[in-house]
Every structure is written in C-alpha cells, then in structure tokens.
Design an enzyme around this catalytic site. Structure first.
Site, short mmCIF file in Angstrom:
data_model
loop_
_atom_site.label_atom_id
_atom_site.label_comp_id
_atom_site.label_asym_id
_atom_site.label_seq_id
_atom_site.Cartn_x
_atom_site.Cartn_y
_atom_site.Cartn_z
N CYS A 9 -2.27 -1.47 9.61
CA CYS A 9 -1.31 -0.72 8.29
C CYS A 9 -1.78 0.81 8.57
O CYS A 9 -2.19 1.24 8.87
CB CYS A 9 -2.23 -1.32 7.14
N CYS A 27 6.24 1.01 11.96
CA CYS A 27 6.04 -0.59 10.75
C CYS A 27 5.95 -1.43 11.18
O CYS A 27 6.61 -2.24 12.04
CB CYS A 27 7.27 -0.22 9.57
N TYR A 38 0.93 -1.09 0.00
CA TYR A 38 -0.02 0.18 0.83
C TYR A 38 0.55 1.34 -0.30
O TYR A 38 0.58 2.12 -1.10
CB TYR A 38 -0.70 -0.25 1.46
#
Lengths: 263, 263
Positions: B66, B180, B35
């Site tokens: 995410c 992350c 993404y």
C-alpha cells in the site's frame, strides 16, 4: 478476427496491446457456439460464412482465433481470402513454432479441449518443426466450461487445474502450450502450479507476432501514431457478449452489434 | 502482506505466481479504507495495528502492499518487526530501483494517486537511485475509483486513461511506474496507449523480486515442491471482499475471514 464465441478475445487482447495502430473487427459466431463438437464439414461451411462476411468488410488480414475452426476450416478460409490478396493467420501453427523455438529440454506439454487433442493438430504442428520433441497432450474437458461460466473462480478450480497439469509435471515439460483460447484466464494459476521455470505459450502472443510480421512483410501495416479502432460483431445477443467479453478482452468492449451471417 | 483494501491483491498475485512454495496471509483493512486521505499520524497507528496483528501470526516477512501505508508507516512497521528478525518489504522503493535500472533514456513516468504524487515518495526514491533521471509524475484522481467500482469497464475508461497518459507521452518517457496497486487492472490498456516500447513497472513484480531475494539471503525461503497456502483477513464484510477481490487477485480467493484488529 473470428471465433465461435468470446474465447478469441484473449487473442485480440494481445493484438490490441502489440499492434495499437491497427483497426480490428472481431466476429463471435455465438449463435452457433460451441464449434468444438460439430462435424468438420459443417464447420467448414461456418468458416466460409464468417470469412466471407469479414472479407466483404475489406479486411486486409484474417485471423482465425479458434482451434476448431482452424482445424476444420483454415484451408477454406485461405481458398476465399488468398485470391483477394488477404493473408490468413490461424492458431496452432504459431504456438507450435514458438514452443519449438523456446523449449530447451525438447519436452513440450499441450493443454487443450479433448476434441483438439483427438484431432492431433498440435502434435502434427509440433512434429513439423524440424526438431525432435517429446509432446505430452492433456485433454481438459472441464476447463473451458468452468472459465466460461464463472467470473469468480471458486477454490475447486485449483484442484481441476492441478489435475490437468499433473501429467505435464510428471513428464517434466519445460514449455506448455495453452491450446484453447479460454485458458489464458487461468494462466496465472497455471504458472503457479507449473512453477516459474516452465514457459507458457499462449495463442495471443504467437498470433500477434505472426500478424505483425506478415503485415510488415507485405507493407500492409498501419503507420498511424495513435490507437486504431476496434469493434465487435456477434450472431446472438449483443448484451451478453459484452458482459462476458470484457473478462476475456481485459479492456472496454465498446460497440457490439448483432449481425445475421445469412442475411 | 497488508493493504487498506483489495488493491494490494495485485501485489499478492505476483508473489503467488513467482513464489508458489510460500504461505501467505493477506490482511485488507477494509473497515478503514481508503488510507490515502488520512493524516500520517493516524496511518502510522493503523500500520502498528495491522503489522502487530500479522507479527502475532508469526509472519517471517512483512509486505506493506500500500502506497499510503508505506509513506506514512514503513518506519513504524520496521520498528515493530526488525527486533523480531522479521524483514519488511514495501512498495515504492522496489519499483524505483527497477525503473532506474531499465530506463535507457532516463525519462521515467509515474502514474499515482494525487496524495502519493503530493507526498513525493516516488520522486525521492527515483532521485536516490544514483543516476540522473527526468521524472514526470501524473496524479490520477479518477483512476483508482473507476477500477474499484466497475468490473465491466465502459469505453469512457479509455478517455480517462488517455488523459492521464498524455503528459507522459509528451515527456517521451520510456519507463512508467504504476504507483498505485489498483492500476495493474488497466495495464493492458495503458500498454496499448503508451506503445510496446515503453516499459511498465508494477509493484507486484518489484515486490516479488525483493521478497524472493530477501528470503533467499536470510535462508528463510520455503523449499517445498508443491504450492503453499494463502488466505485472507479483512476488517469489514468478508463476502464483499471476496467478490471484488477475485478481480484483483485473478485467482480463486478461498478462505476470507473478518477480524477485529482491536479485539
């Protein structure tokens, strides 16, 4: 630090994280793996071989990261190391100390190999902590082999673990010792099945804390700012040690060298 | 819970451990991974697809595991979910809250993808916590790809991580956000390089705490004694999802099914 194979790397893992400034040499006596099924007299001679090898490398402290070697050979390692001023840290006793210190209900569970349970070392260590503890031990014949064999746990692992945990849930323990250095690889699964309120004690944390305390007490700790070195010796194929070892260390392995202890 | 791929499984991991009684469905939109490099408008429509799919499964709470989807599409997910009484938990904000709460020096580091750093979401979230913080952000272009690619980290990973950590050490941060969802796989290595005194904040812990609080507040938590179910959906090959996913979940994956979001 030594073990019969890769299991002790879960102990090294914690030492590398907690004591980044120290240098480590890890020896896996993979040619004679597993130790768990061997007579105590044979194990004592293995411990003498390995401890002797590491003392020749000028180790300043020796860690026995193996339950079987601790049970059968801790005395032998101390006999060789102590005259040289080298302290020996083992498994079992450090975990028992921590478990006795943190349990509130006094109900402590132990998951270990059948050999370890039969030897009674955890029970003795826990009973020697100076408080009344109710100890529930469960021998787990299938658990270390499953972990050793397969990086990609299938769903059957859950049922296996749940079966072993059942007596601990029935005994309502609030603290569980993982009495085999392989078991930290299923620690998240164990924690999920046991529930968040149960404290899980692993050899890694306990040993790292002992090593740190002893090095500090004796003024042997390394004051460097950055990270130390770590490297690996094994007594059979180096490539397979590296391949399976990464999963246990959870860090890059780097140099792995095959050595001959009788050489 | 959803993500563009397997990274969010590190968040699910923590939820499975902390909230064993709940049932989870995880959707990895692997067909459109990654993404991070897509325009915000496109991402918003992806979030609408995925959130819509999970709401049709009667999800009682939605987690966006995410960073990119949170930045571009959290509003869109809320627009769809909130009229149905379904709360939405995202990444970024929960980590910022924890980091602001635990930092003593007020010096906070963030490791994230270059896209996340450029978007400024962590900086804004940290600056919105009501105390003066000195934020040092480091974009780590190579870190997620290295982690995604290889189960057996080679020694070069250490140099890569050390390079990214260097500005954080220079800034003397006492708290580091892993911005992350891939990064928890190198958390031990990061902790070793940063030193034990630096607190590492991961999305998993932060999200699990948020989910637990919100479920409890709304009386939505599952009171069952045993463990709930968890299963996986992905939008491309199920076998490769299972193979790589186990490393991120650190538990058996079980059922993985390929679905078509436009179906």
């Amino acid at each position: 630090m030594f073990d019969s194979g890769v299991g002790g790397l879960t102990v090294l893992h914690e030492c590398l994280v907690s004591l980044p400034g120290e240098d480590f040499v890890y020896l896996g006596d993979t040619a004679r793996f597993p130790y768990g099924t061997r007579p105590a007299e044979e194990l004592r001679s293995f411990v003498a071989d390995v401890a002797g090898y590491l003392l020749d490398l000028d180790a300043k402290l020796l860690v026995i990261a193996c339950n079987s070697a601790t049970s059968a050979g801790a005395d032998e390692a101390r006999r060789l190391a102590e005259p040289l001023g080298v302290p020996v840290v083992t498994v079992i006793e450090p975990e028992a100390e921590i478990a006795a210190a943190i349990t509130e209900s006094g109900k402590v569970g132990v998951l270990a190999t059948p050999t370890t349970v039969a030897g009674g070392a955890y029970r003795r260590a826990l009973e020697g902590q100076g408080r009344a503890l109710e100890v529930t031990e469960v021998g787990c014949p299938d658990l270390a082999p499953i972990i050793q064999r397969d990086a990609t746990f299938d769903h059957g692992v859950i049922d296996t673990v749940r079966g072993y945990v059942k007596p601990l849930k029935q005994a309502q323990v609030d603290t569980v010792i993982l009495g085999c250095t392989h078991y930290p690889l299923v620690a998240p699964l164990l924690q999920r099945i046991l529930g968040r309120d149960v404290r899980v004690v692993m050899a890694g944390h306990a040993v790292a804390a002992s090593v740190q305390r002893i090095l500090a007490e004796r003024g042997l700790d390394n004051p460097r700012e950055g990270e130390g070195d770590y490297r690996f010796l094994c007594t059979s194929d180096a490539d397979s040690f590296r391949e399976i070892g990464t999963r246990f260390l959870q860090m890059p392995l780097g140099e792995v060298r095959r050595v001959d202890l009788r050489g």
